[in-house]
Write a protein that holds these residues in place. Structure first.
Motif, PDB file in Angstrom:
ATOM      1  N   ASN A   1       0.793  -0.871   0.064  1.00 59.20           N
ATOM      2  CA  ASN A   1      -0.164   0.383  -0.343  1.00 59.20           C
ATOM      3  C   ASN A   1       0.886   1.312  -0.042  1.00 59.20           C
ATOM      4  O   ASN A   1       1.487   1.789   0.568  1.00 59.20           O
TER       5      ASN A   1
ATOM      6  N   GLN B   1       0.206   4.554  -0.889  1.00 58.11           N
ATOM      7  CA  GLN B   1      -0.461   5.463   0.080  1.00 58.11           C
ATOM      8  C   GLN B   1      -0.050   5.081   1.446  1.00 58.11           C
ATOM      9  O   GLN B   1       0.023   6.853   2.126  1.00 58.11           O
TER      10      GLN B   1
ATOM     11  N   TRP C   1       3.375   5.695   2.438  1.00 55.40           N
ATOM     12  CA  TRP C   1       3.929   7.082   2.157  1.00 55.40           C
ATOM     13  C   TRP C   1       3.436   8.141   3.414  1.00 55.40           C
ATOM     14  O   TRP C   1       4.009   9.019   4.043  1.00 55.40           O
TER      15      TRP C   1
ATOM     16  N   ILE D   1       2.595  11.168  -4.639  1.00 61.03           N
ATOM     17  CA  ILE D   1       2.083   9.886  -4.889  1.00 61.03           C
ATOM     18  C   ILE D   1       1.922   9.968  -6.631  1.00 61.03           C
ATOM     19  O   ILE D   1       0.506  11.092  -6.854  1.00 61.03           O
TER      20      ILE D   1
ATOM     21  N   ASP E   1       1.258   2.523  -8.070  1.00 67.92           N
ATOM     22  CA  ASP E   1       0.915   4.339  -7.072  1.00 67.92           C
ATOM     23  C   ASP E   1       2.352   3.796  -7.169  1.00 67.92           C
ATOM     24  O   ASP E   1       2.712   2.596  -6.069  1.00 67.92           O
TER      25      ASP E   1
END
Length: 132
Positions: free
Chosen positions: A83, A85, A88, A101, A109
């Motif tokens: 993941n 996101q 991040w 991103i 991503d």
């Protein structure tokens, strides 16, 4: 025939202790082993989630020359994660300077982080099926 079991990049760094702190405290790696000389770390192996990075003191290299090269000629560590996101947000919460991103044409991503020696780490994950 022998079977390959892992690839572990060895990064030549200017200050192993500074890079070790970045990977450990910023990126969440743990120190698997380290070696020092005269009270200074000159080599460290770090691991996280099955990923290994080795930091080796750069006694002979020229950091400025390496950083001046075109980006396609430099080492890029692509870190696949589940993941991007979430990773991040976690790194940002730890105080790591993270890039925006980006969603790639091939359905990933991705975001970029630079370590203290300028090495590029790209964190990437597949875009969820419903979000493409």
């Amino acid at each position: 025939m022998a079977r390959l079991t892992q690839i572990a990049p060895h990064l030549a760094v200017e200050d192993v202790d500074a890079s070790l702190a970045f990977y450990r405290d910023g990126l969440g790696f743990t120190v698997a082993s380290s070696r020092g000389e005269y009270g200074e770390t000159f080599r460290a192996m770090l691991q996280r989630d099955g990923v290994t990075v080795v930091l080796q003191r750069n006694d002979l290299g020229d950091k400025a020359a390496r950083l001046a090269r075109h980006t396609w000629g430099d080492v890029v560590l692509y870190v696949y994660c589940t993941n991007a996101q979430g990773e991040w947000a976690d790194l940002k919460d730890r105080g790591v300077e993270v890039g925006d991103i980006d969603r790639t044409e091939d359905g990933m991503d991705e975001f970029v982080v630079r370590d203290p020696d300028g090495y590029v780490l790209v964190f990437g994950s597949d875009v969820p099926a419903g979000a493409r």
